[in-house]
Write a protein that holds these residues in place. Structure first.
Motif, short mmCIF file in Angstrom:
data_model
loop_
_atom_site.label_atom_id
_atom_site.label_comp_id
_atom_site.label_asym_id
_atom_site.label_seq_id
_atom_site.Cartn_x
_atom_site.Cartn_y
_atom_site.Cartn_z
N UNK A 138 40.60 37.99 25.69
CA UNK A 138 40.67 36.95 26.63
C UNK A 138 39.14 36.22 27.08
N UNK A 139 38.96 35.15 27.67
CA UNK A 139 37.80 34.78 28.00
C UNK A 139 37.35 35.20 29.38
N UNK A 140 38.37 35.73 30.03
CA UNK A 140 38.11 36.30 31.39
C UNK A 140 39.45 37.01 32.18
N UNK A 162 40.54 42.46 32.28
CA UNK A 162 41.89 42.35 32.83
C UNK A 162 42.09 42.92 34.59
N UNK A 163 42.57 41.92 35.30
CA UNK A 163 42.51 42.68 36.99
C UNK A 163 43.24 43.74 36.91
N UNK A 195 51.01 47.27 33.94
CA UNK A 195 51.24 47.50 32.50
C UNK A 195 51.44 48.87 32.33
N UNK A 196 50.32 49.88 32.96
CA UNK A 196 50.59 51.15 32.77
C UNK A 196 51.62 51.79 33.24
#
Length: 329
Positions: free
Chosen positions: A206-208, A154-155, A162-163
């Motif tokens: 997720x894939x990427x 995750x970027x 999110x945090x």
């Protein structure tokens, strides 16, 4: 001006004029804060007429509990003709330190009251629970928990966003109940993960990096919409919030939002690990007495799961997966 023929005074005269002890004058002189004008033939310290004003400034700065190093920096700038920058920085730094100390004291006070108010036989366990949390408490353990829970690719920007909403900031003046909730939250996130796999929902894998960003950006929007519904007191139901929630997963998996996908998603989310306890405690940490709990990402997620279950059970296809989601709460 001192009364001596040369305008200078002894250390005793300076101490008397400034209202301090000789020991204090000697201390500041030895540390270079109060320069001597000269020494007498007998080796005694002599001070100039500006020494009283300088000594009063030193006392004022030390009275604010500024360390000697900061006092020296302020005096050096004063000697150079400028005190604004050093004095402002020193006062701001001391204010920040005092703020942290006061927060720690308020936290300890509430923690002690929490221990005192519980039954005597529960006090040892309660003391160990709250004693494991620093004062003022740090949220580093909560951040580490989420970094293990969120997708690995995750970027960083998405993780940070999110945090900000997932990690509750401890109140500056906590009630004993908030201290207890935060201590329980700390214990929750620091316990070992169960099972052989990572503590991460399989539905969130997720894939990427791009897929992870798409998922959590979509979930953030859906949680915000669901939070609005919750504030209005509305029961979980199909609508814009649920559509955004399902679409976030569909976009991540590269598929479309269909009744079949909703059934598949409902079953997958029902089988994923849940951290409802985290969100319950978060609401208690943040809550004010008598106020309705503010929606969190966790409570919004629960609302959306119930909405998905209601949608599946009322016509989107076989409703068993929706009922499973409801039962797991």
């Amino acid at each position: 001006m001192f009364s001596s023929h040369d305008g200078l005074c002894t250390i005793g005269e300076l101490a008397e004029r400034a209202g301090v002890s000789v020991k204090a004058v000697r201390f500041y002189s030895d540390r270079g804060l109060l320069p001597e004008a000269s020494r007498s033939t007998g080796g005694h310290r002599r001070y100039g007429p500006d020494a009283v004003e300088r000594l009063n400034l030193i006392r004022s700065l030390r009275g604010l509990d500024l360390p000697v190093s900061e006092v020296r920096r302020i005096l050096d700038e004063q000697d150079a003709g400028d005190t604004a920058d050093a004095l402002e920085a020193a006062v701001e730094g001391r204010l920040s330190t005092l703020g942290s100390e006061l927060r720690a004291l308020r936290w300890r006070e509430a923690a002690l009251q929490l221990v005192l108010d519980c039954p005597p036989d529960e006090r040892p366990d309660r003391l160990r629970l709250v004693g494991a949390v620093s004062a003022p408490p740090s949220t580093a353990a909560l951040v580490r928990f989420w970094r293990g829970w969120l997708p690995a690719r995750m970027p960083a920007r998405s993780v940070g966003a999110f945090l900000e909403v997932a990690v509750p900031q401890p109140p500056e003046s906590p009630r004993p109940s908030q201290v207890l909730a935060f201590a329980l939250l700390y214990a929750f996130v620091t316990r070992p993960c169960t099972g052989s796999g990572p503590c991460q929902p399989s539905a969130h894998e997720a894939a990427g990096a791009r897929e992870s960003a798409v998922l959590y950006a979509g979930l953030a929007t859906a949680y915000d919409l669901a939070g609005g519904e919750m504030r209005r007191g509305r029961e979980p139901r199909p609508g814009e919030a649920l559509n955004g929630f399902v679409d976030a997963y569909a976009s991540t998996y590269g598929t479309r939002d269909t009744p079949g996908f909703r059934r598949q998603l409902g079953g997958r989310l029902a089988a994923d690990p849940r951290i409802d306890r985290y969100w319950e405690l978060t609401a208690q940490v943040l809550g004010a007495p008598g106020d309705a709990p503010e929606p969190t990402p966790g409570t919004a997620h629960d609302w959306l799961l119930e909405a998905l279950g209601a949608d599946l059970s009322t016509g989107a296809g076989p409703g068993e997966s929706g009922r499973r989601v409801l039962r797991r709460r």
